[in-house]
Design a protein around this motif. Structure first.
Motif, PDB file in Angstrom:
ATOM      1  N   ALA A  75     -10.252  27.886  -2.608  1.00  0.00           N
ATOM      2  CA  ALA A  75      -9.882  28.841  -3.552  1.00  0.00           C
ATOM      3  C   ALA A  75      -9.451  28.687  -5.184  1.00  0.00           C
ATOM      4  O   ALA A  75      -9.712  30.376  -4.931  1.00  0.00           O
ATOM      5  N   ASP A  76     -10.423  28.142  -5.445  1.00  0.00           N
ATOM      6  CA  ASP A  76      -9.850  28.766  -6.842  1.00  0.00           C
ATOM      7  C   ASP A  76     -11.653  28.889  -6.592  1.00  0.00           C
ATOM      8  O   ASP A  76     -12.522  29.569  -8.141  1.00  0.00           O
ATOM      9  N   HIS A  77     -12.596  29.063  -5.802  1.00  0.00           N
ATOM     10  CA  HIS A  77     -13.732  30.072  -5.798  1.00  0.00           C
ATOM     11  C   HIS A  77     -13.907  30.940  -4.773  1.00  0.00           C
ATOM     12  O   HIS A  77     -15.760  31.161  -4.922  1.00  0.00           O
ATOM     13  N   LEU A  78     -13.162  31.438  -4.381  1.00  0.00           N
ATOM     14  CA  LEU A  78     -13.453  32.608  -3.567  1.00  0.00           C
ATOM     15  C   LEU A  78     -13.747  33.802  -4.305  1.00  0.00           C
ATOM     16  O   LEU A  78     -14.740  34.264  -3.435  1.00  0.00           O
ATOM     17  N   HIS A  79     -14.037  33.806  -5.364  1.00  0.00           N
ATOM     18  CA  HIS A  79     -14.232  34.586  -6.263  1.00  0.00           C
ATOM     19  C   HIS A  79     -15.537  34.433  -7.284  1.00  0.00           C
ATOM     20  O   HIS A  79     -16.209  35.595  -8.049  1.00  0.00           O
ATOM     21  N   ASP A  80     -16.025  33.184  -6.582  1.00  0.00           N
ATOM     22  CA  ASP A  80     -17.104  33.183  -7.432  1.00  0.00           C
ATOM     23  C   ASP A  80     -18.586  33.640  -6.860  1.00  0.00           C
ATOM     24  O   ASP A  80     -19.069  32.773  -5.698  1.00  0.00           O
ATOM     25  N   PRO A  81     -19.029  34.304  -7.616  1.00  0.00           N
ATOM     26  CA  PRO A  81     -20.492  34.814  -6.900  1.00  0.00           C
ATOM     27  C   PRO A  81     -21.175  33.799  -6.612  1.00  0.00           C
ATOM     28  O   PRO A  81     -22.202  33.758  -5.330  1.00  0.00           O
ATOM     29  N   GLY A  82     -21.543  32.668  -6.418  1.00  0.00           N
ATOM     30  CA  GLY A  82     -22.051  31.284  -6.159  1.00  0.00           C
ATOM     31  C   GLY A  82     -21.504  30.856  -5.650  1.00  0.00           C
ATOM     32  O   GLY A  82     -22.580  30.115  -4.352  1.00  0.00           O
ATOM     33  N   TRP A  83     -20.652  31.419  -4.498  1.00  0.00           N
ATOM     34  CA  TRP A  83     -20.443  30.753  -3.172  1.00  0.00           C
ATOM     35  C   TRP A  83     -20.829  31.993  -1.991  1.00  0.00           C
ATOM     36  O   TRP A  83     -20.281  32.872  -2.156  1.00  0.00           O
ATOM     37  N   ARG A  84     -20.854  31.036  -0.901  1.00  0.00           N
ATOM     38  CA  ARG A  84     -21.100  32.199   0.083  1.00  0.00           C
ATOM     39  C   ARG A  84     -19.823  31.506   1.298  1.00  0.00           C
ATOM     40  O   ARG A  84     -19.172  30.579   1.235  1.00  0.00           O
ATOM     41  N   VAL A  85     -18.833  32.055   1.633  1.00  0.00           N
ATOM     42  CA  VAL A  85     -18.569  31.212   2.712  1.00  0.00           C
ATOM     43  C   VAL A  85     -18.134  31.967   4.520  1.00  0.00           C
ATOM     44  O   VAL A  85     -18.402  33.109   4.719  1.00  0.00           O
ATOM     45  N   PHE A  86     -18.358  31.442   5.073  1.00  0.00           N
ATOM     46  CA  PHE A  86     -18.735  31.198   6.446  1.00  0.00           C
ATOM     47  C   PHE A  86     -17.822  31.152   7.498  1.00  0.00           C
ATOM     48  O   PHE A  86     -17.396  30.250   7.810  1.00  0.00           O
ATOM     49  N   ASP A  87     -17.091  32.627   8.815  1.00  0.00           N
ATOM     50  CA  ASP A  87     -16.029  32.187   9.937  1.00  0.00           C
ATOM     51  C   ASP A  87     -17.173  32.221  10.797  1.00  0.00           C
ATOM     52  O   ASP A  87     -17.920  32.331  11.207  1.00  0.00           O
ATOM     53  N   CYS A  88     -16.883  30.508  11.475  1.00  0.00           N
ATOM     54  CA  CYS A  88     -17.972  29.967  12.678  1.00  0.00           C
ATOM     55  C   CYS A  88     -17.322  29.940  13.738  1.00  0.00           C
ATOM     56  O   CYS A  88     -17.392  28.907  14.983  1.00  0.00           O
ATOM     57  N   ARG A  89     -16.065  30.301  13.904  1.00  0.00           N
ATOM     58  CA  ARG A  89     -15.537  30.455  15.204  1.00  0.00           C
ATOM     59  C   ARG A  89     -15.481  30.527  16.303  1.00  0.00           C
ATOM     60  O   ARG A  89     -16.322  31.572  16.121  1.00  0.00           O
ATOM     61  N   HIS A  90     -15.539  29.718  17.147  1.00  0.00           N
ATOM     62  CA  HIS A  90     -15.807  29.977  18.703  1.00  0.00           C
ATOM     63  C   HIS A  90     -15.358  29.687  19.605  1.00  0.00           C
ATOM     64  O   HIS A  90     -14.581  27.917  19.408  1.00  0.00           O
ATOM     65  N   GLN A  91     -15.506  29.730  21.207  1.00  0.00           N
ATOM     66  CA  GLN A  91     -14.974  29.355  22.403  1.00  0.00           C
ATOM     67  C   GLN A  91     -16.261  29.405  23.263  1.00  0.00           C
ATOM     68  O   GLN A  91     -16.418  30.103  23.204  1.00  0.00           O
ATOM     69  N   LEU A  92     -16.511  27.415  23.541  1.00  0.00           N
ATOM     70  CA  LEU A  92     -17.649  27.599  24.588  1.00  0.00           C
ATOM     71  C   LEU A  92     -16.859  28.883  25.802  1.00  0.00           C
ATOM     72  O   LEU A  92     -17.860  29.112  26.127  1.00  0.00           O
ATOM     73  N   ALA A  93     -15.527  28.496  26.051  1.00  0.00           N
ATOM     74  CA  ALA A  93     -15.183  29.675  27.606  1.00  0.00           C
ATOM     75  C   ALA A  93     -14.928  30.934  27.598  1.00  0.00           C
ATOM     76  O   ALA A  93     -14.791  31.836  28.455  1.00  0.00           O
ATOM     77  N   ASP A  94     -15.916  31.544  26.548  1.00  0.00           N
ATOM     78  CA  ASP A  94     -15.205  32.276  26.095  1.00  0.00           C
ATOM     79  C   ASP A  94     -15.772  33.012  24.586  1.00  0.00           C
ATOM     80  O   ASP A  94     -15.465  33.300  23.322  1.00  0.00           O
ATOM     81  N   PRO A  95     -16.923  33.624  24.821  1.00  0.00           N
ATOM     82  CA  PRO A  95     -17.892  33.787  23.844  1.00  0.00           C
ATOM     83  C   PRO A  95     -17.775  34.786  22.190  1.00  0.00           C
ATOM     84  O   PRO A  95     -18.045  34.723  21.781  1.00  0.00           O
ATOM     85  N   GLY A  96     -16.168  35.360  22.624  1.00  0.00           N
ATOM     86  CA  GLY A  96     -16.663  36.802  21.836  1.00  0.00           C
ATOM     87  C   GLY A  96     -15.389  36.770  21.680  1.00  0.00           C
ATOM     88  O   GLY A  96     -14.889  37.254  20.171  1.00  0.00           O
ATOM     89  N   ALA A  97     -14.045  35.929  21.423  1.00  0.00           N
ATOM     90  CA  ALA A  97     -13.676  34.822  21.153  1.00  0.00           C
ATOM     91  C   ALA A  97     -13.664  34.957  19.362  1.00  0.00           C
ATOM     92  O   ALA A  97     -12.776  35.398  18.607  1.00  0.00           O
ATOM     93  N   GLY A  98     -14.247  34.122  18.900  1.00  0.00           N
ATOM     94  CA  GLY A  98     -13.948  34.437  17.366  1.00  0.00           C
ATOM     95  C   GLY A  98     -14.511  35.776  17.437  1.00  0.00           C
ATOM     96  O   GLY A  98     -14.287  35.807  15.743  1.00  0.00           O
ATOM     97  N   ALA A  99     -15.518  36.074  17.383  1.00  0.00           N
ATOM     98  CA  ALA A  99     -15.356  37.564  16.745  1.00  0.00           C
ATOM     99  C   ALA A  99     -13.667  38.068  16.269  1.00  0.00           C
ATOM    100  O   ALA A  99     -14.058  38.577  15.439  1.00  0.00           O
ATOM    101  N   ARG A 100     -13.185  38.517  17.359  1.00  0.00           N
ATOM    102  CA  ARG A 100     -12.388  38.917  17.921  1.00  0.00           C
ATOM    103  C   ARG A 100     -11.032  38.078  17.096  1.00  0.00           C
ATOM    104  O   ARG A 100     -10.743  39.298  15.918  1.00  0.00           O
ATOM    105  N   ALA A 101     -11.226  36.843  17.117  1.00  0.00           N
ATOM    106  CA  ALA A 101     -10.687  36.636  15.321  1.00  0.00           C
ATOM    107  C   ALA A 101     -10.489  36.320  14.427  1.00  0.00           C
ATOM    108  O   ALA A 101      -9.589  36.717  13.399  1.00  0.00           O
TER     109      ALA A 101
END
Length: 282
Positions: A13-39
């Motif tokens: 939270a202290d680095h959310l606006h830090d230009p030297g940081w990047r955050v990646f959302d990796c959510r996934h469901q093996l039984a529903d491959p599109g679930a992560g993108a929808r979430a």
């Protein structure tokens, strides 16, 4: 300060606006491959980019290389570079599955030679439990160049087959105990495990809140499994090379780095009926 295993919600939270940081959302469901993108579209951490397990964190399947073969390293580097990741960038990965998929990105970046990567401990649930906000805004970033210096962290099927009787070669399988025994197999054509493998269910790395257990506890557990074998002689496997990365992360947290990944794992191993199976069901 660089983070190479875990990061807390407070630190992130202290680095959310830090230009030297990047955050990646990796959510996934093996039984529903599109679930992560929808979430992700419904709400994600501010500034987070989305990476899909199949499209971004895996390569093309051939029927012989497992369900989640490794991606082309240059293509992965280009995808990350498009989100602004360079050699100097601190990368944070998160999911809503106890790090099950985030640890795949953690391992892949280290494989590319980028150690400045950590998993958000507690994931999305921990973030929300602390009253932190999500957004539907899509991030943008100037492109960067991510240099690739592949590390020798991958073990082939041929190497595993050649060391089945080597007592100094320890194979740990991250799947659930029932699948390891060959029961309730719903993802692969054959049930069972590679002969000589030991079972270390990846969820045993977590506490009741979905956070990684203390380093001392993880170290005790893995040293017992290794039984004197050096971490460099340990190979992690699972169903398709995804949850095995969770065990690799847990060993790193425990101060036991050096283990390698059998990327094809069980799904590649069992694609050839000539290869031996233990505790399996056809």
């Amino acid at each position: 300060m660089s983070h190479s295993t875990l990061v807390s919600s407070t630190v992130l939270a202290d680095h959310l606006h830090d230009p030297g940081w990047r955050v990646f959302d990796c959510r996934h469901q093996l039984a529903d491959p599109g679930a992560g993108a929808r979430a992700y579209a419904d709400g994600h951490l501010p500034g987070a980019f989305f990476l899909h397990l199949d499209a971004d964190l895996s390569g093309a399947m051939t029927g012989r290389n497992g369900r989640h073969p490794l991606p082309d390293p240059m293509q992965l580097a280009a995808r990350l570079g498009a989100a602004g990741v360079s050699r100097a960038t601190q990368v944070i990965a998160y999911d809503d599955s106890g790090g099950m998929f985030a640890s795949r990105l953690w391992w892949l970046l280290r494989w590319l030679g980028h150690p400045r990567v950590a998993v958000l401990d507690g994931g999305l649930a921990g973030w929300l439990a602390e009253g932190r906000a999500l957004t539907t805004d899509l991030p943008t970033s100037a492109a960067a160049a991510l240099e690739v210096a592949l590390r020798d962290q991958v073990v082939s099927t041929e190497t595993v087959l050649a060391h089945l009787d080597d007592m100094k070669f320890r194979l740990l399988d991250a799947r659930s105990p029932d699948r390891f025994r060959g029961e309730n197999e719903t993802l692969d054509r054959v049930g069972g495990h590679i002969p000589g493998a030991s079972n270390r269910f990846f969820r045993d790395n977590l506490d009741a809140d979905g956070r990684f257990r203390p380093a001392a506890e993880l170290r005790r557990d893995f040293l017992a499994l290794l039984a004197g074998v050096e971490p460099e002689q340990v190979v992690m496997s699972c169903g398709s090379g995804v949850t095995a990365c969770h065990n690799l992360l847990a060993m790193a947290i425990a101060g036991l780095p050096g283990a390698r990944l059998y990327a094809g794992s069980w799904s590649e191993w069992c694609s050839d009926p000539v290869r031996p199976v233990a505790g399996g069901t056809p």
